[in-house]
Write a protein that holds these residues in place. Sequence first.
Motif, mmCIF file in Angstrom:
data_model
loop_
_atom_site.group_PDB
_atom_site.id
_atom_site.type_symbol
_atom_site.label_atom_id
_atom_site.label_comp_id
_atom_site.label_asym_id
_atom_site.label_seq_id
_atom_site.Cartn_x
_atom_site.Cartn_y
_atom_site.Cartn_z
ATOM 1 N N ALA A 110 0.835 -1.207 0.000
ATOM 2 C CA ALA A 110 0.000 0.000 0.000
ATOM 3 C C ALA A 110 0.868 1.255 0.000
ATOM 4 N N VAL A 111 1.900 1.270 0.847
ATOM 5 C CA VAL A 111 2.800 2.431 0.899
ATOM 6 C C VAL A 111 3.639 2.506 -0.373
ATOM 7 N N ALA A 112 4.096 1.345 -0.868
ATOM 8 C CA ALA A 112 4.944 1.339 -2.065
ATOM 9 C C ALA A 112 4.187 1.822 -3.295
ATOM 10 N N LEU A 113 2.925 1.410 -3.446
ATOM 11 C CA LEU A 113 2.139 1.863 -4.587
ATOM 12 C C LEU A 113 1.948 3.376 -4.550
ATOM 13 N N THR A 114 1.650 3.892 -3.368
ATOM 14 C CA THR A 114 1.487 5.337 -3.224
ATOM 15 C C THR A 114 2.799 6.060 -3.495
ATOM 16 N N THR A 115 3.888 5.514 -2.955
ATOM 17 C CA THR A 115 5.204 6.117 -3.162
ATOM 18 C C THR A 115 5.595 6.095 -4.637
ATOM 19 N N ALA A 116 5.331 4.961 -5.294
ATOM 20 C CA ALA A 116 5.670 4.834 -6.714
ATOM 21 C C ALA A 116 4.964 5.890 -7.545
ATOM 22 N N ALA A 117 3.691 6.149 -7.218
ATOM 23 C CA ALA A 117 2.928 7.139 -7.987
ATOM 24 C C ALA A 117 3.493 8.542 -7.826
ATOM 25 N N THR A 118 4.144 8.806 -6.690
ATOM 26 C CA THR A 118 4.708 10.141 -6.466
ATOM 27 C C THR A 118 6.080 10.300 -7.110
ATOM 28 N N LEU A 119 6.682 9.197 -7.544
ATOM 29 C CA LEU A 119 8.031 9.252 -8.118
ATOM 30 C C LEU A 119 8.031 9.546 -9.611
#
Length: 392
Positions: A110-119
Amino acid sequence: MPLPLYLLAVAVFAMGTSEFMLAGLLPDIASDLHVTVGTAGALTSAFAIGMVVGAPLMAVLARHWPARSSLLGFVLVFLAAHAAGAATSSFRVLFATRAVAALANAGFLAVALTTAATLVPPGKKGRALAVLLSGTTVATVAGVPGGAVLGTLLDWRATFWAVAALCLPAAVGVLAGIPASRAEADDRGGPALRTELAQLKRPRLLLVMLLGALVNAATFASFTFLAPVVTDTAGLGELWVSVALVLFGCGSFVGVTVAGRLSDQRPGLVLVVGGPLLLAGWPALALLADKPVALLALVFAQGALSFALGGTLITRVLYEAADAPTMAGSYATAALNVGAALGPLAAAATLRTAIGDLGPLWTSGLLVALALVVAFPLRAVVADDRSTGALR
């Protein structure tokens, strides 16, 4: 794509290996712990249920934590759960460790998907998700078959220890890939939680989540019980289970890579073309499962189609949940794992019927058919190919 995306994919590889590896280990686990194969299949559902519950729960708990600290903590809990699972002789304890591991995996994803979208820039979420999911597909190509071989040569416990060991470089990847300064800067001054949760009232978001769940349920219904089809129906040796898993993984890598380049701009193309092909493939696999060459070819094709459609639908979840920046990843994770939980349960119920080992394949076909029936009245919406407006 930014380097941190690929380092996050290393951790996803370790967790994907764990999530999928039971497909090649269920017979040995069942024998060792004195349960039926169908009961052992509940371990997959336990993991998926933990992912469903854990995705929103962990996302809520971690929404104000630094991203790097959250991701590292989830990896270490995941490691501990696998060490405990490898050491136990109780099916109930093993079941519990799978649930704990799933909570950690859910929080991480969940955190990785959100983080990926911000990158990445707006309009490239699909490609970022494809990189992240490549960790899962490489797990099906290398990690899962390797685990199956390890389980065959040693035992299933050795595979659990190997996954625990994989968490160590994954933790290093998190530390190296997510700078503390960025994590602190991203320390989430977004919308209120109530505002983000209110996005779940949007019909179009619920639609793509439902479709993603149905497609993933079909994938896991057959993938979980692929080993008996290879050994009993096709009459191949146990090592051929690993070959089948490699082919499925290769197909999934091709599918998620191709779809990753289309899901931002042309989601309708993937869904309208891939959906009917996926629907035709599952009954074809059931009818030709006793022919090894056809079986292996169709396993590859179904892996590609399943991940192409599933990845595209989950990308659409991220777009639809754009107004829930800290929770969008949990919605995508929950949708995937509702399917992963229900698919094996539905498939297991068919194992004692007249169709036996082929029951999961027919179950997958029915689940894809249901997804297409749900999507058909909204086909004009599904065919909307604008990258930031698709399915809106």
